[in-house]
Design a protein around this motif. Structure first.
Motif, PDB file in Angstrom:
ATOM      1  N   UNK A  28     -36.872   4.841  21.949  1.00  0.00           N
ATOM      2  CA  UNK A  28     -36.621   3.680  21.106  1.00  0.00           C
ATOM      3  C   UNK A  28     -35.676   2.793  21.908  1.00  0.00           C
ATOM      4  N   UNK A  29     -36.118   1.565  22.199  1.00  0.00           N
ATOM      5  CA  UNK A  29     -35.376   0.673  23.096  1.00  0.00           C
ATOM      6  C   UNK A  29     -35.199  -0.694  22.451  1.00  0.00           C
ATOM      7  N   UNK A  30     -34.012  -1.248  22.636  1.00  0.00           N
ATOM      8  CA  UNK A  30     -33.743  -2.632  22.283  1.00  0.00           C
ATOM      9  C   UNK A  30     -33.863  -3.453  23.569  1.00  0.00           C
ATOM     10  N   UNK A  31     -34.779  -4.410  23.572  1.00  0.00           N
ATOM     11  CA  UNK A  31     -34.977  -5.299  24.717  1.00  0.00           C
ATOM     12  C   UNK A  31     -34.312  -6.644  24.423  1.00  0.00           C
ATOM     13  N   UNK A  32     -33.454  -7.077  25.329  1.00  0.00           N
ATOM     14  CA  UNK A  32     -32.790  -8.385  25.225  1.00  0.00           C
ATOM     15  C   UNK A  32     -32.133  -8.586  23.852  1.00  0.00           C
ATOM     16  N   UNK A  33     -31.424  -7.566  23.388  1.00  0.00           N
ATOM     17  CA  UNK A  33     -30.659  -7.589  22.126  1.00  0.00           C
ATOM     18  C   UNK A  33     -31.531  -7.796  20.886  1.00  0.00           C
ATOM     19  N   UNK A  34     -32.831  -7.524  20.995  1.00  0.00           N
ATOM     20  CA  UNK A  34     -33.720  -7.637  19.841  1.00  0.00           C
ATOM     21  C   UNK A  34     -33.766  -6.307  19.095  1.00  0.00           C
ATOM     22  N   UNK A  35     -34.452  -6.310  17.954  1.00  0.00           N
ATOM     23  CA  UNK A  35     -34.593  -5.090  17.161  1.00  0.00           C
ATOM     24  C   UNK A  35     -35.278  -4.010  18.005  1.00  0.00           C
ATOM     25  N   UNK A  36     -34.817  -2.779  17.899  1.00  0.00           N
ATOM     26  CA  UNK A  36     -35.409  -1.687  18.695  1.00  0.00           C
ATOM     27  C   UNK A  36     -36.875  -1.459  18.345  1.00  0.00           C
TER      28      UNK A  36
END
Length: 73
Positions: A28-36
């Motif tokens: 589970x990753x958050x990309x560029x401070x977006x929702x994971x």
């Protein structure tokens, strides 16, 4: 990639590992401070370099699960 920010929130499991130590993981990753989101891709042992992968929303992951459950493998 320049300017790409990511934070691995949770490692859900390893799908495979190459002879060079890179692991194909479900995270589970958050990309560029977006929702994971759910993410499948290869990572080097330090999680600094990554390969191409796929990012899935909750709905997309549920649909993928349905498809896999209906496969005869």
């Amino acid at each position: 990639m320049a300017g790409l920010k990511f934070e691995i929130k949770e490692n859900l499991g390893t799908l495979s590992e190459s002879s060079k130590g890179w692991k194909k993981e479900l995270n589970i990753i958050s990309w560029n401070d977006r929702a994971p989101k759910f993410d499948i891709r290869e990572w080097d042992p330090e999680h600094q370099k990554m390969g191409k992968g796929i990012t899935l929303s909750n709905d997309e992951l549920k649909e993928l699960k349905n498809i896999l459950n209906n496969m005869d493998i």
